[in-house]
Enzyme design. Structure first.
Site, PDB file in Angstrom:
ATOM      1  N   SER A 146       0.849  -1.182   0.000  1.00 21.18           N
ATOM      2  CA  SER A 146       0.000   0.000   0.000  1.00 21.18           C
ATOM      3  C   SER A 146       0.887   1.235   0.000  1.00 21.18           C
ATOM      4  CB  SER A 146      -0.902  -0.002   1.241  1.00 21.18           C
ATOM      5  OG  SER A 146      -1.543   1.248   1.411  1.00 21.18           O
ATOM      6  N   TYR A 159      -1.850  -0.321  10.703  1.00 23.15           N
ATOM      7  CA  TYR A 159      -1.900  -0.625   9.270  1.00 23.15           C
ATOM      8  C   TYR A 159      -0.607  -0.192   8.583  1.00 23.15           C
ATOM      9  CZ  TYR A 159      -3.694  -0.927   4.498  1.00 23.15           C
ATOM     10  OH  TYR A 159      -3.877  -1.250   3.183  1.00 23.15           O
TER      11      TYR A 159
END
Length: 204
Positions: A146, A159
């Site tokens: 990501s 995250y």
């Protein structure tokens, strides 16, 4: 100001022409899907779900792992008879072992492994036997990372941390697998309207 704008436009044109020339003289080789198996984790929703459907349409033999048992039938109905959908919880070693056994029964050469399941993607690849992927030099491991792997954001510490770790892990794995010519790649998508994002209104 006009001079700067002209300079920037000229640079953009030169870069575009250079890119097109590079594409012309060094085209990306086409990958023929016939007989090639791709294992994808995290196919319940989002990127993994759509990737399984797309690769199945292209003719690959898709092995799609889902976490929720009810999603097995839902996804299987969207895929061809060549595809196999099975339950895969990457936090359970017995599921990892079962996935390896399933793959080994299907093929002796896995073309690609796509680690996509949640923020824990890729944690068990180093514990999984890689013989099934080493039979050919065009096999590869693909970890779905990501932009959060290099861009930290507030309220997303766990995250972002996991994505930073996954990128570092991927780089280490790439170096470790280089003697066998096993490719390791990462994909860094931005914010897309997947269920993970939609479930967090602060990110929309």
């Amino acid at each position: 100001t006009v001079t700067i704008m002209c300079f920037l436009i000229s640079v953009a044109i030169i870069l575009y022409i250079s890119y097109r020339l590079y594409q012309h003289f060094f085209p990306t080789p086409n990958i023929h899907p016939n007989g090639k198996y791709v294992l994808i984790s995290g196919c319940d929703t989002g990127f993994g779900h759509q990737l399984a459907i797309e690769l199945d349409k292209q003719g690959f033999n898709v092995l799609a792992g889902v976490l929720i048992p009810d999603n097995i039938t839902l996804l299987q109905n969207k895929l061809s008879t060549k595809a196999t959908v099975f339950r895969l919880d990457i936090t359970k070693q017995e599921d990892i072992d079962a996935a390896f056994k399933l793959t080994n029964n299907k093929t002796k050469t896995l073309h690609a492994l796509v680690n996509n399941a949640g923020i824990a993607a890729g944690l068990y690849i180093d514990w999984t036997p890689l013989e099934v992927m080493l039979a050919k030099h065009d096999s590869r491991v693909i970890n779905i990372c990501s932009v959060a792997g290099y861009l930290s954001m507030s309220n997303m510490s766990s995250y972002c941390t996991s994505k930073y770790a996954l990128e570092s892990f991927s780089d280490c794995l790439r170096r470790e697998m280089s003697p066998w010519n096993l490719r390791v790649s990462i994909i860094e998508p931005g914010f897309m309207r997947t269920p993970i994002i939609q479930g967090n209104p602060k990110l929309l």
